[in-house]
Design a protein around this motif. Structure first.
Motif, PDB file in Angstrom:
ATOM      1  N   SER A  32       0.825  -1.204   0.000  1.00 27.33           N
ATOM      2  CA  SER A  32       0.000   0.000   0.000  1.00 27.33           C
ATOM      3  C   SER A  32       0.862   1.257   0.000  1.00 27.33           C
ATOM      4  O   SER A  32       1.964   1.268   0.539  1.00 27.33           O
ATOM      5  N   LEU A  70      -0.142   3.837   1.614  1.00 26.13           N
ATOM      6  CA  LEU A  70      -0.403   4.482   2.899  1.00 26.13           C
ATOM      7  C   LEU A  70       0.833   4.414   3.783  1.00 26.13           C
ATOM      8  O   LEU A  70       1.524   3.400   3.831  1.00 26.13           O
ATOM      9  N   LEU A  83       2.383   4.400   7.686  1.00 24.07           N
ATOM     10  CA  LEU A  83       1.883   3.793   8.918  1.00 24.07           C
ATOM     11  C   LEU A  83       0.990   4.782   9.672  1.00 24.07           C
ATOM     12  O   LEU A  83      -0.056   4.385  10.201  1.00 24.07           O
ATOM     13  N   GLU A 122      -0.895   7.137   8.385  1.00 22.47           N
ATOM     14  CA  GLU A 122      -2.181   7.179   7.683  1.00 22.47           C
ATOM     15  C   GLU A 122      -3.010   5.922   7.971  1.00 22.47           C
ATOM     16  O   GLU A 122      -4.232   5.994   8.138  1.00 22.47           O
ATOM     17  N   TYR A 123      -2.338   4.782   8.032  1.00 19.38           N
ATOM     18  CA  TYR A 123      -3.036   3.532   8.309  1.00 19.38           C
ATOM     19  C   TYR A 123      -3.612   3.537   9.731  1.00 19.38           C
ATOM     20  O   TYR A 123      -4.758   3.140   9.943  1.00 19.38           O
ATOM     21  N   ALA A 126      -3.209  -1.599  14.223  1.00 17.93           N
ATOM     22  CA  ALA A 126      -2.538  -1.362  12.937  1.00 17.93           C
ATOM     23  C   ALA A 126      -1.184  -2.060  12.895  1.00 17.93           C
ATOM     24  O   ALA A 126      -0.855  -2.726  11.902  1.00 17.93           O
ATOM     25  N   VAL A 186      -0.166  -5.054  10.274  1.00 19.99           N
ATOM     26  CA  VAL A 186       1.004  -4.936   9.396  1.00 19.99           C
ATOM     27  C   VAL A 186       1.934  -6.126   9.607  1.00 19.99           C
ATOM     28  O   VAL A 186       2.425  -6.730   8.646  1.00 19.99           O
TER      29      VAL A 186
END
Length: 100
Positions: free
Chosen positions: A28, A30, A32, A34-35, A57, A61
């Motif tokens: 992605s 994104l 971290l 943003e995630y 999150a 990941v």
């Protein structure tokens, strides 16, 4: 015997909040941060404490990093496995992956 409850077989879309029976491991764009923000928002939307977003999150990941990119995962409660089968649509898995 598979779990009779659908909640033990599904994945929830972070933005859509819709359930799907598969999840695809992807690289992605994104960050971290943003995630974590996306997870925080989805938790708050669902009435869950958003304070756990960072640990969730990070855990997701870490979990995803254990699978090859492009893997299509299915689950039965806490048992996860990559789907196997023939590819369709010119080599993509479009017929297997619900749009999240």
């Amino acid at each position: 015997m598979p779990n009779a409850c659908g909640c033990g077989r599904g994945f929830a879309g972070v933005a859509s909040h819709r359930a799907t029976s598969t999840a695809k491991v992807v690289e992605s764009s994104l960050t971290l941060i943003e995630y974590i923000a996306a997870i925080r928002t989805t938790l708050a939307d669902g009435g869950w404490p958003p304070s756990s977003a960072e640990s969730i999150a990070q855990g997701l990941v870490t979990f995803a990093s254990e699978w090859a990119e492009g893997s299509v995962l299915q689950r039965d409660v806490w048992v996860f496995e990559a789907r196997r089968g023939r590819l369709t649509d010119g080599g993509t898995l479009l017929s297997w992956v619900a749009h999240m």
